[in-house]
Design a protein around this motif. Structure first.
Motif: not given
Length: 165
Positions: A87, A89, A151, A153
């Motif tokens: 991820a 972020r 985010v 991912t």
């Protein structure tokens, strides 16, 4: 289309390289750029190291372009579904729910007020999606809305016979 040279790539090495590439941009923005890979740092992926690096640097670059002064970008990884979820972020601009389904479309830019110097050409995330898929993985985007950060991912399979949860 692009050629890929697949070989075992240690996740931690790929992330370290991407962080080193992004460090000058983060420093210029006074951004906090960090990673927490835990045990996943030693996971081996069957990947093209250069292309995997392109995925990571595109995501980090995108995050750095959408945070304010002294913003934060963090890379986290965890074992997930026989692979690893990576991820990226940030605490930046965020993405309105109406735009989330389209962020990986070629030439799509959620913020049409941005020009190419500040908002990119709209192909970086399309490249991320294509390269991730070529590695047998997936990529998703999530945000609680404008001003709430985002985010991204990436899930990638690990080489067989590695312990994952």
């Amino acid at each position: 289309r692009f050629a890929m040279a697949l070989e075992p790539v240690r996740l931690g090495s790929a992330v370290e390289t991407a962080l080193a590439i992004a460090a000058p941009q983060a420093e210029a923005a006074a951004a906090d750029l960090s990673a927490d890979l835990g045990e996943t740092a030693d996971r081996l992926l069957l990947a093209d190291a250069e292309r995997l690096g392109e995925v990571l640097t595109n995501l980090i670059d995108n995050a750095l372009n959408h945070i304010g002064p002294a913003g934060q970008v963090r890379i986290e990884a965890r074992d997930a579904d026989g692979g690893v979820a990576i991820a990226v972020r940030d605490d930046g601009d965020g993405i309105a729910a109406a735009h989330l389904p389209y962020v990986f479309d070629r030439f799509y830019r959620a913020d049409t007020a941005r020009d190419r110097q500040r908002g990119g050409s709209g192909i970086g995330l399309a490249i991320v999606k294509a390269v991730t898929a070529a590695h047998g993985g997936t990529v998703t985007a999530a945000s609680d809305g404008t001003g709430q950060g985002a985010v991204f991912t990436v899930w990638l399979p690990v080489l067989p016979s590695q312990p994952t949860r």
